[in-house]
Design a protein around this motif. Structure first.
Motif, PDB file in Angstrom:
ATOM      1  N   THR A  37       0.805  -1.223   0.000  1.00  0.00           N
ATOM      2  CA  THR A  37       0.000   0.000   0.000  1.00  0.00           C
ATOM      3  C   THR A  37       0.840   1.276   0.000  1.00  0.00           C
ATOM      4  O   THR A  37       0.304   2.344  -0.304  1.00  0.00           O
ATOM      5  N   ILE A  38       2.119   1.173   0.345  1.00  0.00           N
ATOM      6  CA  ILE A  38       2.971   2.363   0.439  1.00  0.00           C
ATOM      7  C   ILE A  38       2.959   3.104  -0.904  1.00  0.00           C
ATOM      8  O   ILE A  38       3.144   2.507  -1.957  1.00  0.00           O
ATOM      9  N   GLY A  39       2.709   4.390  -0.828  1.00  0.00           N
ATOM     10  CA  GLY A  39       2.662   5.215  -2.026  1.00  0.00           C
ATOM     11  C   GLY A  39       1.259   5.401  -2.594  1.00  0.00           C
ATOM     12  O   GLY A  39       1.062   6.242  -3.469  1.00  0.00           O
ATOM     13  N   SER A  40       0.287   4.617  -2.089  1.00  0.00           N
ATOM     14  CA  SER A  40      -1.095   4.831  -2.541  1.00  0.00           C
ATOM     15  C   SER A  40      -1.504   6.248  -2.173  1.00  0.00           C
ATOM     16  O   SER A  40      -1.126   6.770  -1.131  1.00  0.00           O
ATOM     17  N   LYS A  41      -2.303   6.879  -3.022  1.00  0.00           N
ATOM     18  CA  LYS A  41      -2.693   8.264  -2.781  1.00  0.00           C
ATOM     19  C   LYS A  41      -3.762   8.355  -1.688  1.00  0.00           C
ATOM     20  O   LYS A  41      -4.427   7.372  -1.358  1.00  0.00           O
ATOM     21  N   TYR A  42      -3.902   9.554  -1.150  1.00  0.00           N
ATOM     22  CA  TYR A  42      -4.949   9.831  -0.165  1.00  0.00           C
ATOM     23  C   TYR A  42      -6.237  10.173  -0.897  1.00  0.00           C
ATOM     24  O   TYR A  42      -6.252  11.003  -1.808  1.00  0.00           O
ATOM     25  N   VAL A  43      -7.323   9.504  -0.503  1.00  0.00           N
ATOM     26  CA  VAL A  43      -8.657   9.805  -1.025  1.00  0.00           C
ATOM     27  C   VAL A  43      -9.623   9.759   0.153  1.00  0.00           C
ATOM     28  O   VAL A  43      -9.707   8.738   0.844  1.00  0.00           O
ATOM     29  N   ALA A  44     -10.328  10.850   0.415  1.00  0.00           N
ATOM     30  CA  ALA A  44     -11.307  10.862   1.502  1.00  0.00           C
ATOM     31  C   ALA A  44     -12.312   9.734   1.291  1.00  0.00           C
ATOM     32  O   ALA A  44     -12.863   9.590   0.190  1.00  0.00           O
ATOM     33  N   GLY A  45     -12.516   8.922   2.309  1.00  0.00           N
ATOM     34  CA  GLY A  45     -13.438   7.794   2.217  1.00  0.00           C
ATOM     35  C   GLY A  45     -12.864   6.570   1.534  1.00  0.00           C
ATOM     36  O   GLY A  45     -13.524   5.535   1.442  1.00  0.00           O
ATOM     37  N   GLY A  46     -11.613   6.653   1.057  1.00  0.00           N
ATOM     38  CA  GLY A  46     -11.002   5.562   0.305  1.00  0.00           C
ATOM     39  C   GLY A  46     -10.649   4.348   1.148  1.00  0.00           C
ATOM     40  O   GLY A  46     -10.177   4.477   2.281  1.00  0.00           O
ATOM     41  N   VAL A  47     -10.881   3.167   0.557  1.00  0.00           N
ATOM     42  CA  VAL A  47     -10.617   1.911   1.263  1.00  0.00           C
ATOM     43  C   VAL A  47      -9.888   0.899   0.372  1.00  0.00           C
ATOM     44  O   VAL A  47      -9.941  -0.301   0.622  1.00  0.00           O
ATOM     45  N   SER A  48      -9.190   1.381  -0.671  1.00  0.00           N
ATOM     46  CA  SER A  48      -8.485   0.457  -1.559  1.00  0.00           C
ATOM     47  C   SER A  48      -7.162   1.079  -1.996  1.00  0.00           C
ATOM     48  O   SER A  48      -6.918   2.263  -1.776  1.00  0.00           O
ATOM     49  N   THR A  49      -6.340   0.265  -2.659  1.00  0.00           N
ATOM     50  CA  THR A  49      -5.042   0.762  -3.100  1.00  0.00           C
ATOM     51  C   THR A  49      -5.145   1.858  -4.159  1.00  0.00           C
ATOM     52  O   THR A  49      -4.153   2.513  -4.458  1.00  0.00           O
ATOM     53  N   SER A  50      -6.330   2.095  -4.678  1.00  0.00           N
ATOM     54  CA  SER A  50      -6.489   3.239  -5.584  1.00  0.00           C
ATOM     55  C   SER A  50      -6.646   4.535  -4.790  1.00  0.00           C
ATOM     56  O   SER A  50      -6.621   5.617  -5.369  1.00  0.00           O
TER      57      SER A  50
END
Length: 164
Positions: A37-50
Motif C-alpha cells: 500500500t505504500i505510495g497509494s494516494k490519499y482519497v477521503a473515504g477511500g478503502v483500496s489501493t487506488s
C-alpha cells in the motif's frame, strides 16, 4: 583509497537501508500488506489501493489479515485495549487529534518508533511518532490483536517464541 572505502561503505549502507525500509516486522503477513500500500494516494473515504483515508487504510490492512474494523478513526479508538507508548508493538493502532475535536487520525505502529498511515498530504507512508506534528497530536494507542493473532500476522516466524 579512503574515498573508495567511504564510497563503498556509503553504498552498502544505502542498500541495507533500502532493504530494511519497509517496516519493522521483517516478513510478517502484516508487513507484506502494508508494503503493497505504500505510495497509494490519499482519497477521503477511500478503502483500496487506488486511494485511502486514514481509517480506510487501517480497515484495509486489518481486513487482509482477518480482523474487522469500522471505517472511522473514532470508532476504531473505541476498540481493543489501551497500551502506553512504551509498550507499543507492531500492529497496534496509534491515534491522533489532528483537528482539535478528538480522535481524527489513525495509523498502524510498525516498530522502531514508526507507524504506517494514510497522510492527507503524502498518501500512504511511514512516519515517526517523534515528529513534532505527531508528538503534539498523539492521543493514545490500542491493541486490537490477541497474542495469537499477533504471533500469526505481525511477527516473522523466528520472533514467535519471544512474544510475551
Amino acid at each position: 583509497m579512503k574515498k573508495k572505502l567511504a564510497a563503498a561503505a556509503l553504498s552498502f549502507s544505502i542498500i541495507f537501508t533500502a532493504i530494511g525500509a519497509g517496516s519493522a516486522f521483517a516478513e510478517s503477513k502484516m508487513d507484506q500488506v502494508i508494503d503493497k500500500t505504500i505510495g497509494s494516494k490519499y482519497v477521503a473515504g477511500g478503502v483500496s489501493t487506488s486511494g485511502f483515508d486514514c481509517s480506510g487504510f487501517t480497515l484495509y490492512v486489518f481486513d487482509k489479515i482477518g480482523i474487522d474494523l469500522p471505517h472511522q478513526s473514532g470508532s476504531q479508538y473505541q476498540m481493543g485495549t489501551a497500551v502506553s507508548q512504551s509498550e507499543l508493538r507492531a500492529g497496534d493502532l496509534v491515534f491522533f487529534n489532528t483537528n482539535g475535536k478528538g480522535v481524527s487520525h489513525v495509523g498502524i505502529y510498525v516498530g522502531d518508533g514508526k507507524f504506517a498511515h494514510a497522510s492527507s498530504s503524502r498518501g500512504v507512508t511511514i512516519s515517526t511518532l517523534s515528529e513534532s506534528y505527531y508528538v503534539n497530536r498523539y492521543v493514545g494507542a490500542k491493541r486490537i490483536m490477541s497474542k495469537t493473532a499477533y504471533q500469526t500476522v505481525a511477527t516473522d516466524s523466528q520472533d514467535n517464541d519471544d512474544v510475551q
